[in-house]
Design a protein around this motif. Sequence first.
Motif, short mmCIF file in Angstrom:
data_model
loop_
_atom_site.label_atom_id
_atom_site.label_comp_id
_atom_site.label_asym_id
_atom_site.label_seq_id
_atom_site.Cartn_x
_atom_site.Cartn_y
_atom_site.Cartn_z
N GLU A 13 1.72 7.71 -20.05
CA GLU A 13 2.52 6.35 -20.33
C GLU A 13 2.05 5.59 -21.70
OE1 GLU A 13 4.56 4.85 -18.58
OE2 GLU A 13 4.64 5.68 -16.52
N THR A 14 0.88 5.84 -22.35
CA THR A 14 0.22 5.38 -23.52
C THR A 14 0.34 6.34 -24.72
OG1 THR A 14 -1.97 6.09 -22.87
CG2 THR A 14 -1.14 3.87 -22.28
N GLY A 15 0.79 7.67 -24.53
CA GLY A 15 0.92 8.57 -25.57
C GLY A 15 0.97 10.08 -25.30
N CYS A 16 -0.43 10.59 -25.42
CA CYS A 16 -0.36 11.97 -25.01
C CYS A 16 -1.56 12.41 -24.64
CB CYS A 16 0.37 12.90 -25.77
SG CYS A 16 -0.53 13.01 -27.43
N GLU A 17 -2.03 13.45 -24.21
CA GLU A 17 -3.26 14.11 -23.72
C GLU A 17 -3.16 15.59 -23.91
OE1 GLU A 17 -6.14 14.93 -19.85
OE2 GLU A 17 -4.55 13.38 -19.76
N PRO B 11 14.67 12.99 -24.82
CA PRO B 11 13.27 12.15 -24.99
C PRO B 11 12.26 12.38 -23.91
CG PRO B 11 15.31 10.61 -25.17
CD PRO B 11 15.63 12.01 -24.68
N LEU B 12 11.17 12.50 -24.22
CA LEU B 12 10.22 12.94 -23.41
C LEU B 12 9.62 11.88 -22.52
CD1 LEU B 12 8.02 15.16 -25.61
CD2 LEU B 12 9.43 16.05 -23.95
N LYS B 13 9.32 11.91 -21.35
CA LYS B 13 8.88 11.13 -20.42
C LYS B 13 7.27 11.49 -20.01
CE LYS B 13 13.42 10.58 -18.19
NZ LYS B 13 14.21 10.65 -16.76
N PRO B 14 6.78 10.35 -19.34
CA PRO B 14 5.49 10.60 -19.02
C PRO B 14 5.40 11.64 -17.75
CG PRO B 14 5.80 8.32 -19.21
CD PRO B 14 6.99 9.11 -19.47
N GLY B 15 4.48 12.52 -17.82
CA GLY B 15 4.42 13.51 -16.71
C GLY B 15 4.97 14.83 -17.32
#
Length: 446
Positions: free
Chosen positions: A411-415, A371-375
């Motif tokens: 933290e809220t999705g993706c950029e 699972p992907l994590k923030p960062g």
Amino acid sequence: MKILSRKLLHQLSFKQAIRRCTYSTGKVSDFGQPTSASHPQLMKEGEITPGIATKEYISRRKRLLELLPENSLAIIAAAPVKMMTDVVPYTFRQDADYLYLTGCQQPGGVAVLGHECGLCMFMPEPKPHDVVWQGLIAGVDAALEMFKAEEAYPVSKLDKILPNMIKRSSKLFHNKLTATPTYTDLETFQNAAHVGKVSDLSIFTHELRWVKSPSELKLMKESAAIACQALLQTMLHSKTYPHEGMLSSKVEYECRMRGAQRMAFNPVVGGGPNASVIHYSRNDQKIKDGDLVLMDVGCELHGYCSDLTRTWSPCGSFSSIQVELLCKGLKEIGILKRDAFRLYHQLNPTSIGHYLGMDVHDCSMISYDRPLKPGVVITIEPGIYVPSSFDGPERYQGTGIRIEDEVLITETGCEVLTGSMPKEIKHIESLLNNYSYTKGMEAATV
């Protein structure tokens, strides 16, 4: 106490050398790579490499020690110099793990990390001949002061010091990709390997490198911005100069002019049927009028890579077949008729993306099932590659289309880090045609 005293002496002599060269003569000491004194335009005081502070490197080593089993030892060698001919080297690129842990951008060193010794660096000793031809390099003094090693020795002493460190360790980890006979030929290392005490360090370093720090993300965003601007300029250039080699040269020029040290990989510039070759690299063909060109490019900025792909028609308009291939399912347009899953894999044999960071295909020890994590930064790159020999409708043969973006998990999705680069058909056609119209008006005015 002896190690501390020696380190303080080295620190004082190093600072005095900097001060003497900087303030007395206006010259700055050369330690083989940029420092805040020699390259104030690149680095701030307190940074070991541009954008990455000393305290972050120390924190990385501390976190690695926390992951390593008790009483174990990590050995990481610098990347070797690779030769193009007997006297001409390829441009040196440091191994990502060695750079991540030490900040040293130079070849010839071996770093050892352990709970007892901390960071111990074995540094190369340049001969006068080497200095004349290649310049000064970082040695023992720089290891202690610049890279903040707890201990440092000339690499010539490695065979006398490292064996004792190995004997006191219950487990060894090393970077298999850059393993060097300097330490692998040691009897103590070979004995440890023989009884199964040696493992690959990448299982730990890739875990650390997978989630990027704020400083790393800043560099990655800058790297992505440079690549987007460079590819945009190249796209505008393509209508006037529809040659694979010229477009490859143009994108590299634009990246370097914006501060990139090198390309992250050899640009893929595939015109027409060459676009169906996934890692096409010859870049030696003229792009025919009406054909698509696929460009997969990325640059490296202070150790951090970018990677994006766009496909467009240099003439300024997509054909109905090209648009259809982008917008409809392959089965609907008659490309996939039987055994659809097997044939689809032939047309799209790549993964949907990969991790991105200090290496283009970063952190290969981390499963894509995690699972992907923030960062975490990934690429998303859907593509279809229909070779000229494919058993399907002739009008689709020799077509390759890929769209690739960099995506940061937040933290809220993706950029989408490469979101500034157009990819919609209407945007690309408008961009190319309006730019060409403007250039034509300028020429007419002159």
